[in-house]
Write a protein that holds these residues in place. Sequence first.
Motif, PDB file in Angstrom:
ATOM      1  N   THR A   1       0.824  -1.194   0.000  1.00 15.67           N
ATOM      2  CA  THR A   1       0.000   0.000   0.000  1.00 15.67           C
ATOM      3  C   THR A   1       0.864   1.252   0.000  1.00 15.67           C
ATOM      4  O   THR A   1       1.877   1.311   0.693  1.00 15.67           O
TER       5      THR A   1
ATOM      6  N   GLU B   1      -5.081   0.352   8.551  1.00 13.06           N
ATOM      7  CA  GLU B   1      -6.236   0.507   7.686  1.00 13.06           C
ATOM      8  C   GLU B   1      -6.221  -0.529   6.565  1.00 13.06           C
ATOM      9  O   GLU B   1      -7.254  -1.132   6.232  1.00 13.06           O
ATOM     10  N   LYS B   2      -5.049  -0.765   5.987  1.00 11.93           N
ATOM     11  CA  LYS B   2      -4.918  -1.770   4.936  1.00 11.93           C
ATOM     12  C   LYS B   2      -5.187  -3.163   5.478  1.00 11.93           C
ATOM     13  O   LYS B   2      -5.816  -3.998   4.806  1.00 11.93           O
TER      14      LYS B   2
ATOM     15  N   ARG C   1      -2.610   4.000   2.067  1.00 14.38           N
ATOM     16  CA  ARG C   1      -3.300   3.744   3.330  1.00 14.38           C
ATOM     17  C   ARG C   1      -2.289   3.509   4.450  1.00 14.38           C
ATOM     18  O   ARG C   1      -1.147   3.111   4.201  1.00 14.38           O
TER      19      ARG C   1
END
Length: 431
Positions: free
Chosen positions: A243, A250-251, A246
């Motif tokens: 990612t 959150e990912k 993010r």
Amino acid sequence: MTVLIEAAQRGLQALLQLFMHPFYYVGILFVILQYRRQIQFERKLFHTKLHSLVSETWRALWWGWVGGLIASVLMAAVGATVQADAVLLLWVVSLLLTFIRVRFLCWAYAIGVLGVVQAGYRLFAPALEPAPSWLGDLIHTILNLNMASLLALIAVLHLVEALLIRQHGAKTATPMFYESKRGKIVGGYHMQGFWPVVLFLIVPLQGGGGIALPWTPLIGGELWSAGWTIVGFPVMIGFAEMTKSRLPREKARLSAKLLACYACAVLLLALLAYVWPIMTVVASIGCIALHEGLLLFSKWDESRRSPIYVHDRRGLKILGILPGSAAAELGLGPGEIIHKVNGMAVTTKRELHQAMQQNPAFCKLEVFNLAGESKFVKRAMFSDEHHQLGIILAPDQEAMYYAGEKQPSLFAYVSRRLRGLFANQSGGRPM
């Protein structure tokens, strides 16, 4: 009481069977190699390591047991008919698939491929010549695979994987430098976790003569009335995500939700294959297609979002924090922006170093948090501490190394480790 005694005896036999299984140790070796590779990346980029090989390996083994016991309880309710030769076949197919991509070690691909082969052979068997004896044994094993049970096993394993990612996914994240679609070097995170899961599955006896289960599993029907035994074997589960848009936690939450949805979908496919065996090939292809769909969705989600680990006019973006460092004590975190140091505005690494040298014994920072609000933190400086308080900044265009996003095959990975070299490219050196 009789059932408990019987379960304890057969459980001990399954435990011994597990420890004698060579692929359990193959899985441990795979985990060690993957985390060793990750730590080498960290040393190359940041001249230090953010994770410990021993602690990461131990955590993978411990949670592999926890996840395996959860999966075993769930499979006791769902039902499974997995023989030892089927387990061996699945491991062999999985290892062969890793020579294409390391992520193909997941059993979803092996079971999907074997389901298609099983359906294809049954369809075209009358037109084929008699197989040699050695190939006949292999075909016999494939034809005897209970695809509904194996697909249900995949569903349960991915549900457990979702739980592990939700709990530990962010902890496995490593800050990385990537090349953006515009050719610029930006920050991001590579997240990977692998767990050698130990399974103790209750399977029905073919000959009968045993004690019946006090409950009836979802898949199997009357097979369970003839008695049961416990089979122990290892399974590798894991994930690898990238990612740039993010935060790691959150990912990890997003990946866990998607995997939980995938697990539910595959369980429905398993029930479809159980009720209508002619739909096995559809369920097998769906098992692979949906798994690939998760990866495509993740890439699409990243492509439509802007990178967040880049510097802007407000200051320097924090990419990561070294564990146990001064920055960690101050409560700084990824995604925050260093606006001022000792009263001086900073927009480049050179300005940061100059500002910190204004008072070598003390440091006061003005930082914009994730909500865009300003906060002030301060701390005494000591000579043996990291020169940037343990802060890993987002890269600038002078970064010497960046990581490629494409995951290598097992052959390419082993070859690279043997050579011990990194490829050179103009404008930067990808790792």
